[in-house]
Scaffold this active site. Structure first.
Site, PDB file in Angstrom:
ATOM      1  CB  CYS A   1      -0.931  -0.064   1.166  1.00  0.00           C
ATOM      2  SG  CYS A   1      -1.877  -1.410   1.658  1.00  0.00           S
ATOM      3  CG  ASP A   2       2.946   5.014  -1.259  1.00  0.00           C
ATOM      4  OD1 ASP A   2       3.709   5.140  -0.427  1.00  0.00           O
ATOM      5  OD2 ASP A   2       2.583   6.183  -1.848  1.00  0.00           O
TER       6      ASP A   2
END
Length: 211
Positions: A75-76
Site C-alpha cells: 500500500c501507499d
C-alpha cells in the site's frame, strides 16, 4: 493461505485486525524516492500505485520461503493538496505546518494505491493493482490547536500530515468516499483486487464462518 501486509503502518494493521484479518507483517524497506525518480512524469495515481507495487514485490522472496501459499498486499498513500501539490509524509514540524496552512478550510484528495501478489507453492501465480481517491475536508484549527497537534509529532509520520483516527481527527470536517482508505488500506479496494486474482476475502477472516 496467509495474508501478508508489506507495511509497517500501525493504522493499516489496526484496520485489518478490526476487519477480521490477522496479517503477517513484512516491512518492504523500499526506497520510495528511488522508485519515484525512475518513473517518467507519473500522474499522482500512477505514483502511489507504483510505490504500492514496489513494496509488495520487495518482500516476495522472503515470504515465498516461509509462507509459500500467501497473498501479499502493498500500500501507499499520498495527499493531493488543495494547491495541486502531491505529498507524502512531512517528516518535520515545519513541513507539516506548511501543509496545514495550505489545506485548512479546503478539500484535499487522499490517493491510495494497492498492489496484490498471489503466491502458490512459493511462486507468483497472479498479481494485480489499483488505486482509490477519497476527498478529505479539512477544518481550520486555531493557531494554538495546530501548535498542540504539531507538538504530538503525529502528523510528521503520516501521508499528508494528518490522521483520521488519531489527534488529527479533531480537525477533519468530513470524508467523501471510503474512510478506510484514509486510514491507509481500503477494504473495498482490497476485496476487489483479491477477487481479481481468485481469492475471496471471507476465506482470510480469522473468525470461523458458520452455516
Amino acid at each position: 493461505m496467509r495474508f501478508v501486509l508489506a507495511s509497517a503502518s500501525p493504522a493499516r494493521l489496526s484496520v485489518l485486525r478490526s476487519a477480521g484479518i490477522e496479517p503477517l507483517v513484512q516491512v518492504s524497506g523500499v526506497d520510495e524516492d528511488a522508485v519515484a525518480a525512475a518513473l517518467p512524469d507519473p500522474s499522482p495515481a500512477e505514483l502511489v500505485t507504483a510505490l504500492a507495487q514496489a513494496k509488495a514485490e520487495a518482500v516476495v522472496a522472503d515470504i515465498a520461503a516461509a509462507e509459500p501459499d500467501a497473498v501479499i498486499v502493498g500500500c501507499d498513500s499520498m495527499l493531493l493538496m488543495a494547491d495541486g501539490e502531491i505529498v507524502g509524509k512531512p517528516g518535520t514540524r515545519e513541513a507539516a505546518a506548511k501543509r496545514w496552512a495550505h489545506n485548512a478550510g479546503n478539500d484535499g484528495q487522499l490517493l491510495t494505491g494497492h498492489a496484490v501478489v498471489r503466491l502458490r507453492d512459493g511462486k507468483i501465480s497472479a498479481h494485480t493493482k489499483g488505486h482509490l481517491s477519497t476527498t478529505v475536508r479539512f477544518g481550520t484549527p486555531t493557531e494554538a490547536e495546530l501548535d498542540a497537534y504539531l507538538a504530538t509529532d503525529e502528523p510528521l509520520h503520516v501521508a499528508g500530515g494528518f490522521t483520521l483516527e488519531g489527534f488529527g481527527g479533531w480537525f477533519i470536517e468530513g470524508v467523501d468516499g471510503d474512510p478506510s482508505s484514509v486510514l491507509g488500506i481500503s477494504l473495498p479496494l482490497t476485496r476487489k483486487l483479491l477477487a481479481e486474482i481468485g481469492v475471496s476475502v471471507v476465506t482470510l477472516w480469522n473468525t470461523p464462518i458458520t452455516k
